[in-house]
Design a protein around this motif. Sequence first.
Motif, PDB file in Angstrom:
ATOM      1  N   MET A   1      -6.102 -10.313   6.776  1.00 26.39           N
ATOM      2  CA  MET A   1      -5.896  -9.078   7.495  1.00 26.39           C
ATOM      3  C   MET A   1      -4.794  -9.324   8.533  1.00 26.39           C
ATOM      4  O   MET A   1      -4.945 -10.158   9.408  1.00 26.39           O
ATOM      5  CB  MET A   1      -7.201  -8.655   8.175  1.00 26.39           C
ATOM      6  N   ASP A   2      -3.708  -8.605   8.389  1.00 30.33           N
ATOM      7  CA  ASP A   2      -2.567  -8.733   9.298  1.00 30.33           C
ATOM      8  C   ASP A   2      -2.658  -7.658  10.369  1.00 30.33           C
ATOM      9  O   ASP A   2      -2.360  -6.490  10.125  1.00 30.33           O
ATOM     10  CB  ASP A   2      -1.274  -8.606   8.502  1.00 30.33           C
ATOM     11  N   LEU A   3      -3.083  -8.056  11.566  1.00 31.56           N
ATOM     12  CA  LEU A   3      -3.234  -7.110  12.671  1.00 31.56           C
ATOM     13  C   LEU A   3      -1.967  -6.982  13.506  1.00 31.56           C
ATOM     14  O   LEU A   3      -1.982  -6.329  14.549  1.00 31.56           O
ATOM     15  CB  LEU A   3      -4.416  -7.526  13.548  1.00 31.56           C
ATOM     16  N   ASN A   4      -0.884  -7.576  13.043  1.00 34.52           N
ATOM     17  CA  ASN A   4       0.385  -7.469  13.760  1.00 34.52           C
ATOM     18  C   ASN A   4       1.208  -6.264  13.300  1.00 34.52           C
ATOM     19  O   ASN A   4       2.300  -6.054  13.792  1.00 34.52           O
ATOM     20  CB  ASN A   4       1.199  -8.766  13.589  1.00 34.52           C
ATOM     21  N   ARG A   5       0.665  -5.493  12.360  1.00 35.90           N
ATOM     22  CA  ARG A   5       1.352  -4.292  11.888  1.00 35.90           C
ATOM     23  C   ARG A   5       0.926  -3.104  12.739  1.00 35.90           C
ATOM     24  O   ARG A   5      -0.130  -3.104  13.347  1.00 35.90           O
ATOM     25  CB  ARG A   5       1.006  -4.025  10.426  1.00 35.90           C
ATOM     26  N   SER A   6       1.750  -2.068  12.732  1.00 37.47           N
ATOM     27  CA  SER A   6       1.413  -0.858  13.486  1.00 37.47           C
ATOM     28  C   SER A   6       0.333  -0.072  12.754  1.00 37.47           C
ATOM     29  O   SER A   6       0.180  -0.207  11.531  1.00 37.47           O
ATOM     30  CB  SER A   6       2.658   0.021  13.652  1.00 37.47           C
ATOM     31  N   PRO A   7      -0.422   0.756  13.475  1.00 43.07           N
ATOM     32  CA  PRO A   7      -1.406   1.613  12.796  1.00 43.07           C
ATOM     33  C   PRO A   7      -0.770   2.459  11.697  1.00 43.07           C
ATOM     34  O   PRO A   7      -1.352   2.619  10.624  1.00 43.07           O
ATOM     35  CB  PRO A   7      -1.971   2.480  13.925  1.00 43.07           C
ATOM     36  N   TYR A   8       0.433   2.974  11.952  1.00 39.37           N
ATOM     37  CA  TYR A   8       1.113   3.781  10.937  1.00 39.37           C
ATOM     38  C   TYR A   8       1.382   2.966   9.679  1.00 39.37           C
ATOM     39  O   TYR A   8       1.140   3.430   8.558  1.00 39.37           O
ATOM     40  CB  TYR A   8       2.433   4.345  11.476  1.00 39.37           C
ATOM     41  N   THR A   9       1.881   1.739   9.839  1.00 39.05           N
ATOM     42  CA  THR A   9       2.203   0.886   8.698  1.00 39.05           C
ATOM     43  C   THR A   9       0.952   0.597   7.873  1.00 39.05           C
ATOM     44  O   THR A   9       0.977   0.632   6.636  1.00 39.05           O
ATOM     45  CB  THR A   9       2.848  -0.429   9.176  1.00 39.05           C
ATOM     46  N   ILE A  10      -0.155   0.335   8.550  1.00 42.81           N
ATOM     47  CA  ILE A  10      -1.408   0.048   7.852  1.00 42.81           C
ATOM     48  C   ILE A  10      -1.899   1.287   7.102  1.00 42.81           C
ATOM     49  O   ILE A  10      -2.295   1.204   5.933  1.00 42.81           O
ATOM     50  CB  ILE A  10      -2.471  -0.476   8.840  1.00 42.81           C
ATOM     51  N   ALA A  11      -1.869   2.451   7.760  1.00 42.74           N
ATOM     52  CA  ALA A  11      -2.322   3.692   7.122  1.00 42.74           C
ATOM     53  C   ALA A  11      -1.429   4.040   5.931  1.00 42.74           C
ATOM     54  O   ALA A  11      -1.924   4.478   4.877  1.00 42.74           O
ATOM     55  CB  ALA A  11      -2.349   4.833   8.130  1.00 42.74           C
ATOM     56  N   GLU A  12      -0.135   3.838   6.071  1.00 46.81           N
ATOM     57  CA  GLU A  12       0.796   4.125   4.977  1.00 46.81           C
ATOM     58  C   GLU A  12       0.528   3.206   3.788  1.00 46.81           C
ATOM     59  O   GLU A  12       0.530   3.647   2.632  1.00 46.81           O
ATOM     60  CB  GLU A  12       2.242   3.977   5.457  1.00 46.81           C
ATOM     61  N   ALA A  13       0.256   1.935   4.053  1.00 49.46           N
ATOM     62  CA  ALA A  13      -0.054   0.991   2.977  1.00 49.46           C
ATOM     63  C   ALA A  13      -1.348   1.390   2.268  1.00 49.46           C
ATOM     64  O   ALA A  13      -1.441   1.317   1.034  1.00 49.46           O
ATOM     65  CB  ALA A  13      -0.152  -0.435   3.526  1.00 49.46           C
ATOM     66  N   ALA A  14      -2.345   1.801   3.026  1.00 52.27           N
ATOM     67  CA  ALA A  14      -3.610   2.237   2.428  1.00 52.27           C
ATOM     68  C   ALA A  14      -3.384   3.456   1.537  1.00 52.27           C
ATOM     69  O   ALA A  14      -3.918   3.533   0.423  1.00 52.27           O
ATOM     70  CB  ALA A  14      -4.641   2.543   3.519  1.00 52.27           C
ATOM     71  N   ALA A  15      -2.589   4.399   2.013  1.00 55.99           N
ATOM     72  CA  ALA A  15      -2.297   5.597   1.220  1.00 55.99           C
ATOM     73  C   ALA A  15      -1.568   5.231  -0.074  1.00 55.99           C
ATOM     74  O   ALA A  15      -1.861   5.795  -1.141  1.00 55.99           O
ATOM     75  CB  ALA A  15      -1.452   6.574   2.040  1.00 55.99           C
TER      76      ALA A  15
END
Length: 127
Positions: A1-15
Amino acid sequence: MDLNRSPYTIAEAAAEEIRALNHVTLGKKPFNQPADVYSVTDSLVTLIDRMPQVLKQLGQSVQTLQDAQAIRMDDGSDPVLRVAEALGGLADAQRGLLTVSEALRRAKSPLAGMGGYLADDEGDDDV
């Protein structure tokens, strides 16, 4: 789990991962065994069960920004009503996800008892 990414980046990857799942499950036979359907359904239950937390945290973030008077509307209006509308939508989404989770669990339960035929078993009347 890479917590150094922005919330937007994580949400976009999930989508994008859900988009990929939509594409890979197209067609007449994307799964070879019922257990594969069960596994995907189980993972989707986990996904849906985790989403209310992030929705709650998004609402808390909006409220914190509003409390700090850090929100302005592009049309110059007072953001209070729009903040309330956003918070209401996030709360509605949380409740809706509970319904989705319950439905997926109902689907998952019978899937757990399903098995496919082994190659040697197909068409065998002795099973």
